[in-house]
Design a protein around this motif. Sequence first.
Motif, PDB file in Angstrom:
ATOM      1  N   ALA A 239      52.328  55.702  15.507  1.00 25.55           N
ATOM      2  CA  ALA A 239      51.334  56.397  16.337  1.00 25.55           C
ATOM      3  C   ALA A 239      49.984  55.707  16.266  1.00 25.55           C
ATOM      4  N   LYS A 240      49.666  55.129  15.108  1.00 23.21           N
ATOM      5  CA  LYS A 240      48.402  54.406  14.970  1.00 23.21           C
ATOM      6  C   LYS A 240      48.373  53.208  15.907  1.00 23.21           C
ATOM      7  N   THR A 241      49.495  52.457  16.003  1.00 21.02           N
ATOM      8  CA  THR A 241      49.537  51.316  16.921  1.00 21.02           C
ATOM      9  C   THR A 241      49.391  51.785  18.365  1.00 21.02           C
ATOM     10  N   GLY A 242      49.959  52.960  18.674  1.00 22.36           N
ATOM     11  CA  GLY A 242      49.814  53.501  20.022  1.00 22.36           C
ATOM     12  C   GLY A 242      48.369  53.842  20.342  1.00 22.36           C
ATOM     13  N   MET A 243      47.664  54.435  19.380  1.00 24.27           N
ATOM     14  CA  MET A 243      46.257  54.777  19.603  1.00 24.27           C
ATOM     15  C   MET A 243      45.407  53.523  19.769  1.00 24.27           C
ATOM     16  N   THR A 244      45.684  52.496  18.956  1.00 24.45           N
ATOM     17  CA  THR A 244      44.935  51.243  19.067  1.00 24.45           C
ATOM     18  C   THR A 244      45.149  50.589  20.426  1.00 24.45           C
ATOM     19  N   SER A 245      46.399  50.588  20.892  1.00 29.83           N
ATOM     20  CA  SER A 245      46.708  49.975  22.184  1.00 29.83           C
ATOM     21  C   SER A 245      46.046  50.729  23.325  1.00 29.83           C
ATOM     22  N   GLN A 246      46.083  52.057  23.271  1.00 27.52           N
ATOM     23  CA  GLN A 246      45.443  52.848  24.323  1.00 27.52           C
ATOM     24  C   GLN A 246      43.932  52.695  24.291  1.00 27.52           C
ATOM     25  N   GLN A 247      43.381  52.496  23.102  1.00 23.69           N
ATOM     26  CA  GLN A 247      41.939  52.239  23.008  1.00 23.69           C
ATOM     27  C   GLN A 247      41.595  50.910  23.678  1.00 23.69           C
ATOM     28  N   ASN A 248      42.450  49.892  23.462  1.00 24.01           N
ATOM     29  CA  ASN A 248      42.230  48.606  24.132  1.00 24.01           C
ATOM     30  C   ASN A 248      42.307  48.759  25.644  1.00 24.01           C
ATOM     31  N   LYS A 249      43.267  49.566  26.107  1.00 22.81           N
ATOM     32  CA  LYS A 249      43.395  49.788  27.549  1.00 22.81           C
ATOM     33  C   LYS A 249      42.171  50.502  28.105  1.00 22.81           C
ATOM     34  N   MET A 250      41.642  51.450  27.343  1.00 21.68           N
ATOM     35  CA  MET A 250      40.433  52.147  27.787  1.00 21.68           C
ATOM     36  C   MET A 250      39.255  51.185  27.865  1.00 21.68           C
ATOM     37  N   ASP A 251      39.175  50.242  26.911  1.00 20.60           N
ATOM     38  CA  ASP A 251      38.106  49.234  26.951  1.00 20.60           C
ATOM     39  C   ASP A 251      38.214  48.388  28.216  1.00 20.60           C
ATOM     40  N   VAL A 252      39.441  47.993  28.577  1.00 19.61           N
ATOM     41  CA  VAL A 252      39.648  47.187  29.774  1.00 19.61           C
ATOM     42  C   VAL A 252      39.270  47.974  31.029  1.00 19.61           C
ATOM     43  N   THR A 253      39.687  49.242  31.075  1.00 16.35           N
ATOM     44  CA  THR A 253      39.369  50.092  32.227  1.00 16.35           C
ATOM     45  C   THR A 253      37.864  50.291  32.363  1.00 16.35           C
ATOM     46  N   SER A 254      37.195  50.523  31.245  1.00 21.71           N
ATOM     47  CA  SER A 254      35.738  50.705  31.272  1.00 21.71           C
ATOM     48  C   SER A 254      35.042  49.445  31.754  1.00 21.71           C
ATOM     49  N   HIS A 255      35.574  48.286  31.333  1.00 16.36           N
ATOM     50  CA  HIS A 255      34.988  47.011  31.771  1.00 16.36           C
ATOM     51  C   HIS A 255      35.152  46.845  33.283  1.00 16.36           C
ATOM     52  N   ASN A 256      36.305  47.235  33.803  1.00 15.50           N
ATOM     53  CA  ASN A 256      36.513  47.163  35.254  1.00 15.50           C
ATOM     54  C   ASN A 256      35.526  48.043  36.002  1.00 15.50           C
ATOM     55  N   LEU A 257      35.357  49.278  35.530  1.00 17.55           N
ATOM     56  CA  LEU A 257      34.447  50.199  36.199  1.00 17.55           C
ATOM     57  C   LEU A 257      33.002  49.726  36.083  1.00 17.55           C
ATOM     58  N   ALA A 258      32.653  49.122  34.954  1.00 19.49           N
ATOM     59  CA  ALA A 258      31.288  48.627  34.783  1.00 19.49           C
ATOM     60  C   ALA A 258      30.974  47.507  35.758  1.00 19.49           C
ATOM     61  N   ASN A 259      32.010  46.762  36.183  1.00 14.38           N
ATOM     62  CA  ASN A 259      31.809  45.613  37.073  1.00 14.38           C
ATOM     63  C   ASN A 259      32.238  45.902  38.510  1.00 14.38           C
ATOM     64  N   VAL A 260      32.285  47.168  38.879  1.00 18.22           N
ATOM     65  CA  VAL A 260      32.730  47.515  40.223  1.00 18.22           C
ATOM     66  C   VAL A 260      31.794  46.938  41.291  1.00 18.22           C
ATOM     67  N   SER A 261      30.525  46.701  40.938  1.00 16.00           N
ATOM     68  CA  SER A 261      29.567  46.153  41.901  1.00 16.00           C
ATOM     69  C   SER A 261      29.249  44.685  41.636  1.00 16.00           C
ATOM     70  N   THR A 262      29.987  44.048  40.741  1.00 16.06           N
ATOM     71  CA  THR A 262      29.751  42.651  40.411  1.00 16.06           C
ATOM     72  C   THR A 262      30.389  41.745  41.461  1.00 16.06           C
ATOM     73  N   THR A 263      29.614  40.850  42.031  1.00 14.44           N
ATOM     74  CA  THR A 263      30.092  39.966  43.092  1.00 14.44           C
ATOM     75  C   THR A 263      31.225  39.072  42.578  1.00 14.44           C
ATOM     76  N   GLY A 264      32.347  39.097  43.268  1.00 18.49           N
ATOM     77  CA  GLY A 264      33.465  38.218  42.946  1.00 18.49           C
ATOM     78  C   GLY A 264      34.248  38.606  41.715  1.00 18.49           C
ATOM     79  N   TYR A 265      33.974  39.779  41.112  1.00 17.10           N
ATOM     80  CA  TYR A 265      34.687  40.172  39.900  1.00 17.10           C
ATOM     81  C   TYR A 265      36.148  40.469  40.211  1.00 17.10           C
ATOM     82  N   LYS A 266      37.031  40.084  39.283  1.00 17.59           N
ATOM     83  CA  LYS A 266      38.468  40.313  39.438  1.00 17.59           C
ATOM     84  C   LYS A 266      38.954  41.292  38.374  1.00 17.59           C
TER      85      LYS A 266
END
Length: 260
Positions: free
Chosen positions: A8-35
Motif C-alpha cells: 500500500a505504501k508503494t501505491g501511495m507513493t505512485s499516486q503521489q507522483n501521478k498527482m505531481d504530474v497532474t499538478s504540473h500539467n495544470l500549472a502549465n495550461v497557459s504555457t506556450t507550446g507546453y506538452k
Amino acid sequence: MMNSLWIAKTGMTSQQNKMDVTSHNLANVSTTGYKRQNAIFEDLMYQNMRQVGAQADEQNMLPTGMHLGLGVRTVATTRNFTQGTPTETSKELDVAINGNGFFQIQMPDGTTAYTRDGTFTRDANGQMVTSSGYPLLDGITIPADATKVSISKSGLVSATIAGNPAPQQIGQLNTASFINPAGLEPIGENLYRESAASGAPQAGQPGTNNLGTVMQGFLESSNVNVVEELVSMIQTQRAYEMNSKAISTSDQMLAKLSQL
C-alpha cells in the motif's frame, strides 16, 4: 510484518507522483507550446509461492501458480506531442509550427536546444531571440531601420527597409524533427535537449521532409485538457485514499493479532 503495509505504501507513493504530474500539467495550461505529461506505472516483482505447471504428484500438473505481487512503481513520465491550438496574436515575431518540428535555439554553452514556443523578439543587436534571450540557431538579425518583418510558411524571413518598398531576404528559419520526440530531455524554459532516446535531429526548411509549416502572427497553446486533468486528479485522490485505507486496515489486523 504484513506485506500489505509495504504494498500500500508503494501505491501511495505512485499516486503521489501521478498527482505531481497532474499538478504540473495544470500549472502549465497557459504555457506556450507546453506538452502534456503522463505518469506510467509498472508492477513490482512477485513472490513465486507455487510454480505454474509444477507437478502436483506423479500424474498431475498444477494448472495455476501462486504469485504474490509486491506493489507498484512509477517507471516513466511520457509527453504527448499532439499539437496545441494555434492562437492568433498578430505580432510579427510570434511564430507557430503547424505540424511536426521544433525551433532550434543556440544555448550559451554552444549546444542546441529545441522548443515549440515561438514567442520571439529582438535583442539589442536586432537578433531574433526567445523570451529568455537565447538566439535562434539560424542567426537571424533584423535591421534597425526595418519597418516590417514577414515570415513565409517555408520560414523565409524578409524585412521591409525604410525608403525601400521591396522586401529584402534577411534569413531562413529552419526547424528540426526527431524520430522519438518523447525521448527529448526537458531542461525548463520551454526547451528540450537531444538525447540518445530521441535520436539525432533532422533539420530542414519548414514544409519539407515531413516538417510542418510555420505561421506568422500565431502561437501554439498547450495541449493540456483541463477537464481531463481534473478527472485524473479525482481518480488519483481516490486511489491514494484506498491505499491509505489498506494501511489502516493492515494496522488494525496486526493490532488484533497482538492481542491473541
